[in-house]
Design an enzyme around this catalytic site. Structure first.
Site, PDB file in Angstrom:
ATOM      1  N   HIS A  31       0.848  -1.195   0.000  1.00 19.87           N
ATOM      2  CA  HIS A  31       0.000   0.000   0.000  1.00 19.87           C
ATOM      3  C   HIS A  31       0.881   1.241   0.000  1.00 19.87           C
ATOM      4  O   HIS A  31       1.205   1.793   1.054  1.00 19.87           O
ATOM      5  CB  HIS A  31      -0.929  -0.036   1.225  1.00 19.87           C
ATOM      6  CG  HIS A  31      -1.949   1.053   1.235  1.00 19.87           C
ATOM      7  ND1 HIS A  31      -3.156   0.932   1.922  1.00 19.87           N
ATOM      8  CD2 HIS A  31      -1.983   2.275   0.659  1.00 19.87           C
ATOM      9  CE1 HIS A  31      -3.867   2.033   1.755  1.00 19.87           C
ATOM     10  NE2 HIS A  31      -3.158   2.882   1.000  1.00 19.87           N
ATOM     11  N   HIS A  71       1.289   4.722  -2.709  1.00 17.96           N
ATOM     12  CA  HIS A  71       0.898   5.409  -3.952  1.00 17.96           C
ATOM     13  C   HIS A  71       2.157   6.060  -4.512  1.00 17.96           C
ATOM     14  O   HIS A  71       2.766   6.892  -3.822  1.00 17.96           O
ATOM     15  CB  HIS A  71      -0.156   6.479  -3.663  1.00 17.96           C
ATOM     16  CG  HIS A  71      -1.381   5.936  -2.999  1.00 17.96           C
ATOM     17  ND1 HIS A  71      -2.560   5.699  -3.675  1.00 17.96           N
ATOM     18  CD2 HIS A  71      -1.617   5.568  -1.709  1.00 17.96           C
ATOM     19  CE1 HIS A  71      -3.462   5.216  -2.842  1.00 17.96           C
ATOM     20  NE2 HIS A  71      -2.922   5.129  -1.638  1.00 17.96           N
ATOM     21  N   HIS A 109      -9.478   0.605  -1.350  1.00 16.60           N
ATOM     22  CA  HIS A 109      -9.407   1.319  -0.076  1.00 16.60           C
ATOM     23  C   HIS A 109     -10.797   1.225   0.567  1.00 16.60           C
ATOM     24  O   HIS A 109     -11.808   1.529  -0.086  1.00 16.60           O
ATOM     25  CB  HIS A 109      -9.097   2.800  -0.298  1.00 16.60           C
ATOM     26  CG  HIS A 109      -7.653   3.084  -0.572  1.00 16.60           C
ATOM     27  ND1 HIS A 109      -6.959   2.481  -1.584  1.00 16.60           N
ATOM     28  CD2 HIS A 109      -6.781   3.940   0.040  1.00 16.60           C
ATOM     29  CE1 HIS A 109      -5.710   2.936  -1.576  1.00 16.60           C
ATOM     30  NE2 HIS A 109      -5.573   3.816  -0.608  1.00 16.60           N
ATOM     31  N   GLU A 140     -11.180   3.251   5.917  1.00 17.75           N
ATOM     32  CA  GLU A 140     -10.167   4.221   6.373  1.00 17.75           C
ATOM     33  C   GLU A 140     -10.929   5.311   7.127  1.00 17.75           C
ATOM     34  O   GLU A 140     -10.840   5.424   8.346  1.00 17.75           O
ATOM     35  CB  GLU A 140      -9.409   4.803   5.169  1.00 17.75           C
ATOM     36  CG  GLU A 140      -8.371   5.857   5.524  1.00 17.75           C
ATOM     37  CD  GLU A 140      -7.726   6.518   4.289  1.00 17.75           C
ATOM     38  OE1 GLU A 140      -8.283   6.403   3.181  1.00 17.75           O
ATOM     39  OE2 GLU A 140      -6.666   7.181   4.448  1.00 17.75           O
ATOM     40  N   ASP A 200       1.767   4.185   2.573  1.00 19.56           N
ATOM     41  CA  ASP A 200       0.686   4.949   1.930  1.00 19.56           C
ATOM     42  C   ASP A 200       1.231   6.078   1.037  1.00 19.56           C
ATOM     43  O   ASP A 200       1.383   5.893  -0.163  1.00 19.56           O
ATOM     44  CB  ASP A 200      -0.285   5.482   2.989  1.00 19.56           C
ATOM     45  CG  ASP A 200      -1.677   5.768   2.426  1.00 19.56           C
ATOM     46  OD1 ASP A 200      -1.905   5.516   1.229  1.00 19.56           O
ATOM     47  OD2 ASP A 200      -2.557   6.233   3.181  1.00 19.56           O
TER      48      ASP A 200
HETATM   49  N1  ADE Z   1      -4.812   8.395  -2.385  1.00 20.48           N
HETATM   50  C1  ADE Z   1      -3.583   8.544  -1.902  1.00 20.48           C
HETATM   51  N2  ADE Z   1      -3.571   8.236  -0.584  1.00 20.48           N
HETATM   52  C2  ADE Z   1      -4.829   7.880  -0.251  1.00 20.48           C
HETATM   53  C3  ADE Z   1      -5.453   7.447   0.946  1.00 20.48           C
HETATM   54  N3  ADE Z   1      -4.788   7.317   2.101  1.00 20.48           N
HETATM   55  N4  ADE Z   1      -6.771   7.172   0.922  1.00 20.48           N
HETATM   56  C4  ADE Z   1      -7.450   7.300  -0.217  1.00 20.48           C
HETATM   57  N5  ADE Z   1      -6.919   7.698  -1.354  1.00 20.48           N
HETATM   58  C5  ADE Z   1      -5.608   7.978  -1.385  1.00 20.48           C
HETATM   59 ZN    ZN Z   2      -3.794   4.694   0.188  1.00 19.66          ZN
END
Ligand code: ADE
Ligand code: ZN
Length: 359
Positions: A25, A27, A213, A216, A294
């Site tokens: 996880h 990005h 996702h 969260e 993340d």
């Molecule tokens: N895009 C980048 N980071 C994210 C996150 N933590 N939650 C949702 N979308 C994202």
């Molecule tokens: Zn994310």
């Protein structure tokens, strides 16, 4: 309320660094460090908005004050506007792969957001070629294995997602992209909106890994709906699964991997402190999870810093860390041969440090 912290001494840090780690996880656009961001803005003659931080120091200040996920995303989409050429995407991914390798991360499955670039008239080919070349070169240079996961932006209509999927079919066919994910603003855009996108990929490419996702900022129902409607085999974040006993039983029974991002959850105000995360709860209930960064350029730490933060809050010993590392390998989308290789390395490191660490 006082928060108990466990010491992460040099020996423990060395163990956590050497422990073979998998990241599921991260990005790539979230690995854009301020120095590279400003360098690319200059190289590509991009003028950032007047309220955007002007120096690395101003960036740090801004990054310590995100109100929530949306506040972060508003900044993140502007940040990525400096990525224009294939070389920019390559440089970004290479700098992540180097940092991950330095942290002892041996296998990374990395997200990217094509729609964040297509809407700025950057071609899909530019984005995918830059990232894919970096995956190949990182493997050659560092020996790490890497997979690309394309994410759909949930604040855009699913018709837009369908179009990107159509345009990316050749990359799925040629094993250049390996998975589909779903990210961006969670609460206003529930999983059911993207059922058609997931169905399309699943029908045409049954071996492509599906993740989303969920849980969260959204509640546990987002996790259930992702499993039921999108047929995902992995959940990104998923911390709000703790709200349902039945869901936790299902996750344990199916051994569904949750990709938890501790420092992100603190920076985006999901929790006040890492110790509030349901990490011991999930561990004790046999729910597999991995620990991830993340958007490390924004949240103050790459994978090893996230491992250290978890250690400081939960004080796990070699036995628990071994299980966490093995769960991450089991939940990865790499080949069985690669998994075997990684498991052997885990045995070696745990055997060595088992003699040095008493807990
Ligand atoms: N895009 C980048 N980071 C994210 C996150 N933590 N939650 C949702 N979308 C994202
Ligand atoms: Zn994310």
């Amino acid at each position: 309320m006082t928060i108990t912290k466990y010491e992460c001494d040099d020996c423990m840090k060395d163990f956590l660094k050497q422990l073979p780690k998998c990241e599921h996880h991260v990005h790539l656009e979230g690995t854009l460090e301020p120095n590279l961001l400003f360098k690319l803005a200059k190289r590509n003659h991009i003028t950032l908005p007047s309220n955007f931080p002007k120096t690395e120091e101003e960036c740090r200040e801004r990054y310590n004050n995100f109100a929530d996920l949306q506040d972060f995303l508003d900044h993140y989409y502007i940040g990525m506007s400096v990525l224009i050429k294939e070389q920019d995407f390559y440089d970004l991914a290479m700098s992540y792969f180097k940092k991950a390798h330095d942290d002892g991360c041996l296998h990374s499955e990395v997200f990217f957001d094509p729609q964040g670039h297509l809407e700025r008239s950057i071609e899909l080919k530019t984005v995918v070629s830059g990232f894919h070349k970096a995956c190949i070169d990182a493997n050659k240079k560092f020996g790490t294995t890497n997979k690309l996961i394309m994410c759909l932006l949930r604040h855009l209509p699913s018709s837009d997602g369908l179009k990107v999927i159509q345009d990316s079919k050749k990359y799925y066919q040629n094993n250049i992209i390996h998975g589909l994910g779903l990210d961006s603003s969670e609460k206003p855009f529930p999983p059911r909106l993207f059922e058609n996108c997931y169905n399309l990929i699943h029908k045409e490419f049954p071996n492509v890994g599906l993740t989303a996702h969920a849980g969260e900022e959204g509640n546990y129902k987002y996790v259930e709906d992702s499993l039921n409607l999108l047929k995902v085999t992995r959940i990104d974040h998923g911390v709000n699964s703790k709200q349902s006993k039945k869901l936790m039983e299902r996750l344990a029974k199916d051994q569904t991997l949750l990709t938890i991002c501790p420092l992100s959850n603190v920076k985006l105000q999901v929790v006040k402190d890492v110790s509030e995360l349901p990490i011991s709860l999930f561990f004790n209930k046999n729910i597999p999870f991995s620990i991830n960064s993340d958007d490390p350029a924004y949240f103050g730490g790459y994978i090893l810093e996230n491992y250290i933060a978890v250690h400081e809050s939960f004080g796990f010993g070699v036995k628990e860390w071994k299980q966490i590392s093995l769960n991450g390998i089991n939940g990865s989308w790499c080949s069985e041969d690669r998994k075997k290789e990684l498991r052997n390395k885990v045995d070696e490191v745990c055997e060595k440090f088992g003699k040095l660490i008493s807990i």
